[in-house]
Design an enzyme around this catalytic site. Structure first.
Site, PDB file in Angstrom:
ATOM      1  CB  ALA A 150      75.712 -37.437-129.154  1.00  8.53           C
ATOM      2  CG  ASN A 204      71.028 -36.365-136.798  1.00 11.45           C
ATOM      3  OD1 ASN A 204      70.436 -35.612-137.563  1.00 11.45           O
ATOM      4  ND2 ASN A 204      70.850 -37.667-136.803  1.00 11.45           N
ATOM      5  CG  HIS A 255      80.392 -34.816-130.312  1.00  9.12           C
ATOM      6  ND1 HIS A 255      80.369 -34.906-131.684  1.00  9.12           N
ATOM      7  CD2 HIS A 255      79.714 -35.899-129.857  1.00  9.12           C
ATOM      8  CE1 HIS A 255      79.709 -35.991-132.044  1.00  9.12           C
ATOM      9  NE2 HIS A 255      79.294 -36.604-130.957  1.00  9.12           N
TER      10      HIS A 255
END
Length: 260
Positions: free
Chosen positions: A124, A182, A212
């Protein structure tokens, strides 16, 4: 040359791969075998996607496949990867399993002995190519990840304002939030390690997407990446980019031009 894929996991990401690769006939790759726990539950996949189902790992690994793709969970990686990497190149998306130092060193040792490759998709986030290049001479000094997620995915009670639910190193982040972070592990493996990579996790009631922000500093200079993830159209709990990163990895492996 066509690569035949063995798929582990038929959840949201597994179904995405079956549709994009087999239904749309992606060039040069095809999912041939699928490892499941309950054959009857997934029987329809055989006719829908022209695959063969297996319930035994050894039979699955001996089938007509060139590469194994794990799209299941951390527990599956810890159970299956040591055996799989002895027989095949393997792609894993549940990278949190590699936060365990002993396990990571064990499977890397097996990969080296048996001359197979473990591929870790970027999942991601982005910027891993830059980070790896910057760390070529070991001169990256700081790597930090700030992850902001919808509050209900991190806390089980209503909040009015954002709350920092974790601040520390990646090694501890994955222990406390094994299903949510993760990305911190793949970032750590690409850069300065799980004990030096800083992680902040924020529960925010005002956002509806996972955000993020990666910051990198070193002798090369500095870089900042900001990623806002849409979810898979068929599953709001799964990152679209995480699913696409596996497909992208497969296509790059099979391609004649390597970028980065």
């Amino acid at each position: 040359m066509r690569r035949n894929i063995g798929l582990i996991g038929v959840g949201a990401i597994g179904n995405f791969l079956l549709k994009e690769i087999n239904r749309d006939k992606a060039h040069g790759i095809k999912i041939e075998s699928v490892l499941v726990r309950d054959r009857r539950k997934y029987e329809s996949l055989q006719s829908e996607f022209n695959v063969t189902l297996y319930t035994e790992l050894n039979e699955f690994l001996c089938s007509n496949i060139d590469i194994v793709v794990e799209a299941a969970n951390v527990e599956a990686v810890k159970t299956i990867l040591p055996k799989a990497i002895k027989e095949k190149d393997t792609i894993i998306i549940s990278i949190g399993a590699l936060a365990d130092e002993y396990f990571r060193q064990h499977v890397l040792h097996l990969a080296n002995i048996h001359q197979h490759t473990i591929y870790l998709p970027s999942g991601a986030i982005g910027g891993l190519d830059l980070l790896q290049n910057a760390q070529t001479l070991g001169t990256v000094k700081e790597v930090s990840l700030t992850t902001r997620k919808p509050a209900n995915s991190l806390v089980d009670h209503a909040i009015m304002d954002e709350v920092v639910v974790f601040e520390g190193k990646a090694a501890d982040a994955i222990k406390q939030f094994p299903k949510n972070i993760n990305v911190s592990i793949v970032l750590s493996l690409a850069g300065i390690g799980i004990d030096k990579t800083k992680v902040t996790i924020i529960a925010d009631p005002h956002v509806d997407k996972n955000n993020h922000q990666v910051e990198i500093k070193g002798d090369f200079g500095s870089a900042t990446f900001s990623i806002k993830n849409n979810s898979l159209p068929d599953n709001p709990k799964t990152s679209y980019l995480a699913a696409m990163s596996i497909l992208g990895t497969l296509k790059r492996i099979n391609g004649n031009v390597k970028i980065g």
